[in-house]
Scaffold this motif. Structure first.
Motif, PDB file in Angstrom:
ATOM      1  N   SER A  25      -6.664   2.735  33.867  1.00 11.12           N
ATOM      2  CA  SER A  25      -7.675   1.543  34.303  1.00 11.12           C
ATOM      3  C   SER A  25      -8.792   2.401  35.189  1.00 11.12           C
ATOM      4  O   SER A  25      -8.248   3.492  36.014  1.00 11.12           O
ATOM      5  N   TYR A  26      -9.927   2.371  34.870  1.00 11.04           N
ATOM      6  CA  TYR A  26     -11.098   3.359  35.684  1.00 11.04           C
ATOM      7  C   TYR A  26     -12.310   2.497  35.854  1.00 11.04           C
ATOM      8  O   TYR A  26     -12.523   1.237  35.101  1.00 11.04           O
ATOM      9  N   ARG A  27     -13.263   2.708  36.626  1.00 12.72           N
ATOM     10  CA  ARG A  27     -14.407   2.427  36.958  1.00 12.72           C
ATOM     11  C   ARG A  27     -15.576   3.125  36.114  1.00 12.72           C
ATOM     12  O   ARG A  27     -15.523   4.459  36.398  1.00 12.72           O
ATOM     13  N   VAL A  28     -16.039   2.674  35.076  1.00 12.09           N
ATOM     14  CA  VAL A  28     -17.016   3.359  34.107  1.00 12.09           C
ATOM     15  C   VAL A  28     -18.105   4.451  34.708  1.00 12.09           C
ATOM     16  O   VAL A  28     -18.182   5.454  34.536  1.00 12.09           O
ATOM     17  N   PHE A  29     -18.711   3.721  35.914  1.00 13.23           N
ATOM     18  CA  PHE A  29     -19.892   4.806  36.590  1.00 13.23           C
ATOM     19  C   PHE A  29     -18.997   5.747  37.356  1.00 13.23           C
ATOM     20  O   PHE A  29     -19.652   6.780  37.630  1.00 13.23           O
ATOM     21  N   SER A  30     -17.815   5.728  37.946  1.00 11.51           N
ATOM     22  CA  SER A  30     -17.323   6.904  38.431  1.00 11.51           C
ATOM     23  C   SER A  30     -16.013   7.539  37.777  1.00 11.51           C
ATOM     24  O   SER A  30     -15.914   8.625  38.223  1.00 11.51           O
ATOM     25  N   GLU A  31     -15.389   7.052  36.803  1.00  5.58           N
ATOM     26  CA  GLU A  31     -14.106   7.765  36.480  1.00  5.58           C
ATOM     27  C   GLU A  31     -14.167   7.956  34.866  1.00  5.58           C
ATOM     28  O   GLU A  31     -13.293   8.372  34.496  1.00  5.58           O
ATOM     29  N   LYS A  32     -15.384   7.641  34.172  1.00  5.76           N
ATOM     30  CA  LYS A  32     -15.286   7.568  32.739  1.00  5.76           C
ATOM     31  C   LYS A  32     -14.928   8.724  32.100  1.00  5.76           C
ATOM     32  O   LYS A  32     -14.152   9.068  31.327  1.00  5.76           O
ATOM     33  N   ILE A  33     -15.391  10.044  32.628  1.00  6.05           N
ATOM     34  CA  ILE A  33     -15.144  11.259  32.146  1.00  6.05           C
ATOM     35  C   ILE A  33     -13.636  11.946  32.612  1.00  6.05           C
ATOM     36  O   ILE A  33     -12.961  12.179  31.725  1.00  6.05           O
ATOM     37  N   THR A  36     -11.495   9.530  30.154  1.00  5.97           N
ATOM     38  CA  THR A  36     -11.500  10.182  28.823  1.00  5.97           C
ATOM     39  C   THR A  36     -10.797  11.394  28.722  1.00  5.97           C
ATOM     40  O   THR A  36      -9.945  11.605  27.639  1.00  5.97           O
ATOM     41  N   LEU A  37     -10.999  12.398  29.617  1.00  3.95           N
ATOM     42  CA  LEU A  37     -10.153  13.536  29.376  1.00  3.95           C
ATOM     43  C   LEU A  37      -8.578  13.336  29.584  1.00  3.95           C
ATOM     44  O   LEU A  37      -7.840  13.783  28.837  1.00  3.95           O
ATOM     45  N   LEU A  38      -8.307  12.244  30.481  1.00  3.77           N
ATOM     46  CA  LEU A  38      -6.576  12.087  30.761  1.00  3.77           C
ATOM     47  C   LEU A  38      -6.285  11.370  29.466  1.00  3.77           C
ATOM     48  O   LEU A  38      -5.098  11.742  28.887  1.00  3.77           O
ATOM     49  N   HIS A  51       9.103  10.401  21.188  1.00  6.28           N
ATOM     50  CA  HIS A  51       8.305   9.514  21.045  1.00  6.28           C
ATOM     51  C   HIS A  51       7.114   9.766  21.269  1.00  6.28           C
ATOM     52  O   HIS A  51       6.516  10.552  22.008  1.00  6.28           O
ATOM     53  N   ARG A  52       6.104   9.210  20.405  1.00  7.93           N
ATOM     54  CA  ARG A  52       4.594   9.541  20.506  1.00  7.93           C
ATOM     55  C   ARG A  52       3.917   8.595  21.710  1.00  7.93           C
ATOM     56  O   ARG A  52       4.255   7.677  21.795  1.00  7.93           O
ATOM     57  N   VAL A  53       3.272   9.263  22.560  1.00  4.83           N
ATOM     58  CA  VAL A  53       2.531   8.538  23.626  1.00  4.83           C
ATOM     59  C   VAL A  53       1.250   8.006  23.015  1.00  4.83           C
ATOM     60  O   VAL A  53       0.546   8.784  22.385  1.00  4.83           O
ATOM     61  N   VAL A  54       0.975   6.631  23.203  1.00  9.67           N
ATOM     62  CA  VAL A  54      -0.074   5.956  23.005  1.00  9.67           C
ATOM     63  C   VAL A  54      -0.684   5.567  23.927  1.00  9.67           C
ATOM     64  O   VAL A  54      -0.127   4.394  24.801  1.00  9.67           O
ATOM     65  N   ASN A  55      -2.002   5.643  24.283  1.00  3.62           N
ATOM     66  CA  ASN A  55      -2.682   5.080  25.509  1.00  3.62           C
ATOM     67  C   ASN A  55      -3.627   3.780  24.964  1.00  3.62           C
ATOM     68  O   ASN A  55      -3.995   3.765  24.032  1.00  3.62           O
ATOM     69  N   TYR A  56      -3.682   3.115  26.057  1.00  7.71           N
ATOM     70  CA  TYR A  56      -4.772   2.019  25.863  1.00  7.71           C
ATOM     71  C   TYR A  56      -5.909   2.575  26.921  1.00  7.71           C
ATOM     72  O   TYR A  56      -5.772   2.595  28.100  1.00  7.71           O
ATOM     73  N   LEU A  57      -7.108   2.927  26.458  1.00  9.32           N
ATOM     74  CA  LEU A  57      -8.465   2.991  26.834  1.00  9.32           C
ATOM     75  C   LEU A  57      -9.299   2.441  26.495  1.00  9.32           C
ATOM     76  O   LEU A  57      -9.534   2.422  25.241  1.00  9.32           O
ATOM     77  N   SER A  79       1.277  -2.829  27.598  1.00  4.52           N
ATOM     78  CA  SER A  79       1.594  -1.483  28.081  1.00  4.52           C
ATOM     79  C   SER A  79       2.729  -1.154  29.094  1.00  4.52           C
ATOM     80  O   SER A  79       3.049  -2.161  29.565  1.00  4.52           O
ATOM     81  N   LEU A  80       3.501  -0.151  28.873  1.00  2.00           N
ATOM     82  CA  LEU A  80       4.574  -0.050  29.628  1.00  2.00           C
ATOM     83  C   LEU A  80       4.351   0.437  31.033  1.00  2.00           C
ATOM     84  O   LEU A  80       5.069   0.145  32.035  1.00  2.00           O
ATOM     85  N   VAL A  81       3.110   1.288  31.383  1.00  3.40           N
ATOM     86  CA  VAL A  81       2.913   1.671  32.494  1.00  3.40           C
ATOM     87  C   VAL A  81       1.162   1.817  32.780  1.00  3.40           C
ATOM     88  O   VAL A  81       0.563   1.869  31.826  1.00  3.40           O
ATOM     89  N   ALA A  82       0.790   1.090  33.886  1.00  2.00           N
ATOM     90  CA  ALA A  82      -0.810   1.050  34.254  1.00  2.00           C
ATOM     91  C   ALA A  82      -0.947   2.420  35.239  1.00  2.00           C
ATOM     92  O   ALA A  82      -0.282   2.533  36.029  1.00  2.00           O
ATOM     93  N   LEU A  83      -2.130   2.923  34.808  1.00  2.00           N
ATOM     94  CA  LEU A  83      -2.643   4.283  35.409  1.00  2.00           C
ATOM     95  C   LEU A  83      -4.079   3.944  36.118  1.00  2.00           C
ATOM     96  O   LEU A  83      -4.950   4.201  35.467  1.00  2.00           O
ATOM     97  N   PRO A  84      -3.888   3.381  37.226  1.00  5.58           N
ATOM     98  CA  PRO A  84      -5.331   3.091  38.011  1.00  5.58           C
ATOM     99  C   PRO A  84      -5.795   4.389  38.550  1.00  5.58           C
ATOM    100  O   PRO A  84      -4.948   5.159  39.243  1.00  5.58           O
ATOM    101  N   MET A  85      -7.007   4.749  37.963  1.00  2.68           N
ATOM    102  CA  MET A  85      -7.714   6.085  38.639  1.00  2.68           C
ATOM    103  C   MET A  85      -8.494   5.790  39.690  1.00  2.68           C
ATOM    104  O   MET A  85      -9.495   5.514  39.755  1.00  2.68           O
TER     105      MET A  85
END
Length: 134
Positions: A25-33, A36-38, A51-57, A79-85
């Motif tokens: 979870s991110y805000r496009v104008f402040s965390e998009k880059i 994407t890197l994460l 087990h293969r890690v599969v992200n939802y971005l 998703s198993l875990v939410a990662l708010p940036m």
């Protein structure tokens, strides 16, 4: 602890990896880059249990022309875990909200509200994960 982690990721195998490991979870104008890197660093890595890690971005998973709100909601739900940036840019627009009908819609706030509802311990789960962490 390794047994619990292995059991949790076993769900990915059981679901033929239709379930995402993480929802970023991110805000496009402040965390998009950063988001994407994460995503690039984590996605398709392999856990110690194999087990293969599969992200939802959203920028990688949403389908053009389809309802984006339904898309991110399904991504979060599966998703198993939410990662708010969390950053100043992530939080600042929410600090301006007054709680009135004239407030702009804040999609990041919607994601956080969904996360809160999904994490509610009184919520009945449709499925339980083996070795579920408490």
């Amino acid at each position: 602890m390794y047994h619990q982690v292995s059991a949790l990721y076993g769900c990915l195998v059981d679901a033929k990896e239709r379930v995402y490991s993480t929802f970023i979870s991110y805000r496009v104008f402040s965390e998009k880059i950063h988001a994407t890197l994460l995503h690039e660093v984590l996605n398709n890595t392999v856990t110690p249990g194999g087990h293969r890690v599969v992200n939802y971005l959203d920028s990688q998973r949403l389908v053009k022309g389809e309802d984006w709100e339904k898309g991110f909601s399904q991504g979060l739900l599966n998703s198993l875990v939410a990662l708010p940036m969390v950053s100043h840019g992530y939080l600042a627009p929410m600090m301006e909200l007054q709680g009135s009908a004239s407030d702009p819609v804040d999609n990041v706030l919607k994601e956080l509200q969904c996360m809160h509802a999904l994490m509610d311990p009184s919520r009945k789960r449709g499925r339980d994960f083996p070795g579920e962490l408490e």
